[in-house]
Design an enzyme around this catalytic site. Structure first.
Site, PDB file in Angstrom:
ATOM      1  N   GLU A  49      55.042  46.280  36.399  1.00  0.00           N
ATOM      2  CA  GLU A  49      54.225  46.158  35.182  1.00  0.00           C
ATOM      3  C   GLU A  49      54.571  47.211  34.134  1.00  0.00           C
ATOM      4  O   GLU A  49      54.392  46.979  32.937  1.00  0.00           O
ATOM      5  CB  GLU A  49      52.740  46.240  35.532  1.00  0.00           C
ATOM      6  CG  GLU A  49      52.209  45.044  36.307  1.00  0.00           C
ATOM      7  CD  GLU A  49      52.324  45.219  37.822  1.00  0.00           C
ATOM      8  OE1 GLU A  49      53.002  46.183  38.262  1.00  0.00           O
ATOM      9  OE2 GLU A  49      51.747  44.396  38.553  1.00  0.00           O
ATOM     10  N   PHE A 111      38.066  44.194  45.585  1.00  0.00           N
ATOM     11  CA  PHE A 111      39.516  44.243  45.785  1.00  0.00           C
ATOM     12  C   PHE A 111      40.232  44.225  44.431  1.00  0.00           C
ATOM     13  O   PHE A 111      39.934  43.401  43.578  1.00  0.00           O
ATOM     14  CB  PHE A 111      39.958  43.038  46.631  1.00  0.00           C
ATOM     15  CG  PHE A 111      41.452  42.991  46.821  1.00  0.00           C
ATOM     16  CD1 PHE A 111      42.113  43.985  47.540  1.00  0.00           C
ATOM     17  CD2 PHE A 111      42.215  41.961  46.270  1.00  0.00           C
ATOM     18  CE1 PHE A 111      43.486  43.944  47.704  1.00  0.00           C
ATOM     19  CE2 PHE A 111      43.582  41.924  46.439  1.00  0.00           C
ATOM     20  CZ  PHE A 111      44.220  42.918  47.157  1.00  0.00           C
ATOM     21  N   GLN A 112      41.162  45.129  44.255  1.00  0.00           N
ATOM     22  CA  GLN A 112      41.942  45.274  43.026  1.00  0.00           C
ATOM     23  C   GLN A 112      41.061  45.498  41.797  1.00  0.00           C
ATOM     24  O   GLN A 112      41.399  45.070  40.703  1.00  0.00           O
ATOM     25  CB  GLN A 112      42.909  44.093  42.826  1.00  0.00           C
ATOM     26  CG  GLN A 112      44.006  44.102  43.884  1.00  0.00           C
ATOM     27  CD  GLN A 112      45.187  43.188  43.558  1.00  0.00           C
ATOM     28  OE1 GLN A 112      45.033  42.182  42.879  1.00  0.00           O
ATOM     29  NE2 GLN A 112      46.360  43.525  44.052  1.00  0.00           N
ATOM     30  N   LYS A 161      37.791  37.507  35.808  1.00  0.00           N
ATOM     31  CA  LYS A 161      38.344  36.228  36.271  1.00  0.00           C
ATOM     32  C   LYS A 161      37.391  35.055  36.023  1.00  0.00           C
ATOM     33  O   LYS A 161      37.827  33.961  35.658  1.00  0.00           O
ATOM     34  CB  LYS A 161      38.660  36.338  37.768  1.00  0.00           C
ATOM     35  CG  LYS A 161      39.399  35.120  38.316  1.00  0.00           C
ATOM     36  CD  LYS A 161      39.834  35.336  39.770  1.00  0.00           C
ATOM     37  CE  LYS A 161      40.712  34.197  40.247  1.00  0.00           C
ATOM     38  NZ  LYS A 161      41.193  34.424  41.623  1.00  0.00           N
ATOM     39  N   MET A 481      68.072  67.793  31.493  1.00  0.00           N
ATOM     40  CA  MET A 481      67.334  68.663  30.573  1.00  0.00           C
ATOM     41  C   MET A 481      66.577  69.749  31.341  1.00  0.00           C
ATOM     42  O   MET A 481      66.500  70.892  30.892  1.00  0.00           O
ATOM     43  CB  MET A 481      66.364  67.833  29.718  1.00  0.00           C
ATOM     44  CG  MET A 481      65.697  68.628  28.613  1.00  0.00           C
ATOM     45  SD  MET A 481      66.883  69.355  27.450  1.00  0.00           S
ATOM     46  CE  MET A 481      66.917  68.077  26.172  1.00  0.00           C
TER      47      MET A 481
END
Lengths: 577, 170
Positions: A49, A111-112, A161, A481
């Site tokens: 993502e 969940f999630q 949802k 760097m």
């Protein structure tokens, strides 16, 4: 017309003119993915993502249109936090849609589930948690309006949802052809105060040592042409910050290049010695100013910014001007053309500038055949072998600075990088997003080996989705760097900066991801490899350039020191400043 | 807050916001993120159901007040901000306080309370709960006066404020 929330969401995106989105489905966002099958919006399936977010940023920076990403709830939302913060610091218009657990489950540690709007509140321009299906079309309109107007930025829309699931009665809504925003607290004022502009013009005409200090706001306001007119009319030299590279042509005689920590000596010193900084869409970032109370102490400040909170945030301006940079520059040009006043004689200043340019050009020591490549040399060869409008997307670190220094940016929107947040791994997904926005242009990612290992998997996306970007991997086996800072400020004690000489096998890795890949060890092979890469249009290309690990980025203003103490390369140490 | 020098550094911002969930969190998080110090904060609905009003007392030493105002104004849900000048606004605060009082001192306390304009809310065997509404200096003074008796529990609301009527007309 009756519809459901998922259909309404996709139709709303279509109504905003969205042509492409970057994303990855999952549980909570599933109902929205079904109508994508029938939509004309192109969806690019990423491998992580974070990649979706940076692709949306690259797309937005290259095209000026808002980038759109869509991911699911929980870990997907947290994975896109970095791109949101990146877009927030660099003022990139982006709309991110995240799935959320059903409204009844919010707050139960389902969940999630995560508190996505809570987590992202301080790194977005605004965010929404939509709880009623009927609000979806209006919120999407508001999200695009906020993301693209005023000072642009990322907006997140969190969608539970149940309000998009067609099997749930809560997802039902009436689709209206018209939708109006309702944002009583959001006002955008792009106009500028002409009296303030007149005062600014007076200061400009009186200044003996003026500099046009140009930031990313000039690109955001599509003001590159207006800036060219202003600079040529006034014959004032221009510096372009890391976020503004390309806003003014590097090959123009008035261009001094990039200022700041790794800016070139003339740009840094001209700002430091200036008596007037005409600041357009820049924000006195610490990487530009160095130690603040030693920065350009004799300069008066004209500061134009669309965001009033930038005026006086770091350096108090003598003339603050809130408004759109393009409107401000065009008004300056108009006032200058109408006025009879003559500018002060600046010949002494100009000769000082040309003296610095002669004594302190960007330099590096070339390597001999058989020796490791000089990264600057690779950038120069790449620059010379590619079309002038090639888009360059870079990661973060030494390679980013060399790319900004040694490329010649003559066109706006050809340089894409992570300036404010400094996000390693930015270049490959950002290059993919840019290429999606401009399939007709050549797009090169300039990357380091540390960065490459953070987001390389998106090359799979590039191959499978037919997005033929090219990657120049400046591979010195180090976190370069960080190593440079350890060399210079930690007595060359290298702590956890060595990656590996031979692992991974970048050529083999790239090939396994469906790319054409080359490895280049010798300076004599560079041109041929680039020529080969430029011929390939049917797949991504990766060139593993093996570069010299001890090479440092010069000049450098060490952190915490003033810009008058800029460190020049050893070969220039005895030059008179 | 009690000394005069601290008082003059403070600014009273009256911030009108959309009456939506999460707005107070956005305001509070902005103050934390930008390292602005809040002295007190009071929130309540207004005459318009769609709007709430937040009265924030800001420590003017922690950041220039115009920076605080400009950053607050960037919050999309913030509709209006007024920076109330000292002497140009009506400011009120409510204090509830429980003090330890021996029976023989009750009359003394009640007399002081009457003079200050407060009320006795509840009386126990060896304590009293009092309430007082007033401008913050007034409340501070009364709090100081009670301290020798022994303050068992105190709750102040933080101030609320509205601009003077001549200021509102502008």
């Amino acid at each position: 017309m009756k519809t459901d929330g998922g259909q309404a969401l996709i139709k709303s995106l279509e109504r905003e003119g969205v042509e492409v989105m970057f994303g990855l489905p999952g549980g909570a966002i599933l109902p929205v993915y079904d109508p994508i099958i029938d939509s004309k919006i192109r969806h690019i399936l990423v491998r992580h993502e974070q990649g979706a977010g940076h692709m949306a940023e690259g797309y937005a920076q290259a095209t000026g249109k808002p980038g759109v990403a869509m991911v699911t709830s929980g870990p997907a939302a947290t994975n896109i936090v970095t791109p949101l913060c990146d877009a927030y610091l660099d003022s990139i218009p982006m709309v991110v849609i995240t799935g959320q657990v059903p409204t009844a489950a919010i707050g139960t540690d389902a969940f999630q589930e995560c508190d996505t709007t809570g987590i992202t509140a301080s790194i977005t321009k605004h965010n929404f948690l939509v709880t009623e299906a009927q609000d979806i079309p209006r919120v999407i309109r508001e999200a695009f309006h906020i993301a693209t107007t005023g000072r642009p930025g990322p907006v997140l829309v969190d969608i539970p949802k149940d309000i998009v699931d067609p099997t749930n009665p809560r997802s039902s809504l009436e689709w209206e052809d018209e939708v109006e925003i309702d944002l009583p607290g959001y006002k955008v004022d792009t106009s500028v105060d002409e009296d303030a502009i007149k005062k600014a013009v007076d200061l400009i005409q009186q200044a003996e040592k003026p500099i046009l200090y140009i930031g990313g706001g000039v690109l955001k306001s599509r003001a590159a042409e207006a800036l060219l007119e202003l600079a040529e009319l006034t014959q004032i030299h221009v510096v372009t910050t890391l976020m503004a590279r390309g806003a003014f042509p590097d090959s123009h005689e008035l261009c001094l290049g990039m200022p700041g920590m790794h800016g070139n000596f003339t740009a840094v010193t001209a700002m430091q010695e200036s008596d007037l900084l005409i600041t357009l869409g820049a924000r006195f970032d610490d990487r530009v100013t160095g130690k603040l109370d030693e920065f350009a102490v004799t300069a008066k400040i004209i500061h134009v910014d669309i965001d009033p909170a930038e005026l006086g945030k770091v350096r108090r301006p003598d003339i603050p001007i809130q408004g759109d940079c393009r409107v401000a520059i065009e008004t300056m040009v108009k006032v200058l053309r109408e006025s009879n006043s003559e500018a002060t004689d600046r010949s002494a200043w100009k000769s000082r500038i040309s003296g610095w340019q002669e004594r302190f050009p960007l330099v590096y020591e070339s390597s001999n055949p058989g020796q490791a490549l000089k990264p600057q040399f690779v950038i120069e060869k790449l620059r010379d072998a590619t079309p002038g409008d090639t888009i360059v997307a870079s990661g973060v670190g030494q390679h980013q600075m060399w790319a900004s220094q040694y490329w010649t940016f003559d066109h706006p929107y050809t340089w894409i990088n992570s300036g404010g947040l400094g996000t390693m791994g930015f270049s490959i997904p950002a290059a993919i997003g840019a290429k999606v926005g401009h399939p007709e242009k050549m797009v090169w990612a300039v990357d380091g080996d540390g960065c490459f290992q953070m987001t390389a998997q998106e090359l799979v996306t590039a191959r499978v989705e037919n997005i033929p970007i090219k990657v120049a991997l400046l591979n010195n086996s180090y976190l370069g760097m960080v190593r440079q800072w350890q060399d210079m400020f930690y007595d060359e004690r290298h702590s956890e900066v060595f990656l590996s000489k031979e692992i991974p096998d970048y050529k083999g890795w790239a090939e396994s991801m469906g790319c054409f890949a080359l490895r280049v060890d010798d300076p004599d092979e560079v041109e041929e490899a680039i020529a080969q890469a430029n011929e390939i249009e049917d797949r991504p290309v990766v060139i593993d350039f093996r570069t010299a690990a001890e090479e440092k980025v010069y000049p450098m203003v060490a952190a915490g020191t003033g810009n008058s103490d800029v460190i020049v390369p050893p070969s220039q140490e005895n030059e008179i400043r | 807050m009690s000394s005069a020098s601290a008082e003059h550094r403070n600014h009273v911002l009256v911030v009108t916001v959309e009456n939506k969930s999460g707005v107070l969190a956005r305001v509070a998080s902005l103050f934390a993120r930008r390292a602005f110090n809040i002295r007190s904060l009071a929130v309540a609905p207004t005459e318009d159901d769609n709007l709430s009003r937040i009265t924030i007392v800001v420590d003017g030493e922690s950041a220039p007040i115009e920076q605080v105002v400009n950053q607050l104004d960037k919050l999309i849900n913030v509709v209006d901000i007024r920076d109330l000048q000292p002497g140009h606004a009506v400011e009120r605060e409510l204090m509830l306080v429980t003090v330890a009082v021996e029976p023989e001192h009750r009359d003394d306390i009640v007399e002081q309370l009457d003079r200050a304009g407060g009320k006795v809310m509840s009386v126990g065997t060896d304590s009293m709960m009092l309430s007082l509404v007033g401008d913050p200096d007034h409340i501070d003074a009364f709090e100081d006066l009670l301290r020798p008796f022994g303050i068992l529990e105190i709750q102040r609301t933080g101030r609320v404020a509205l601009a003077n009527l001549d200021e509102t007309i502008e």
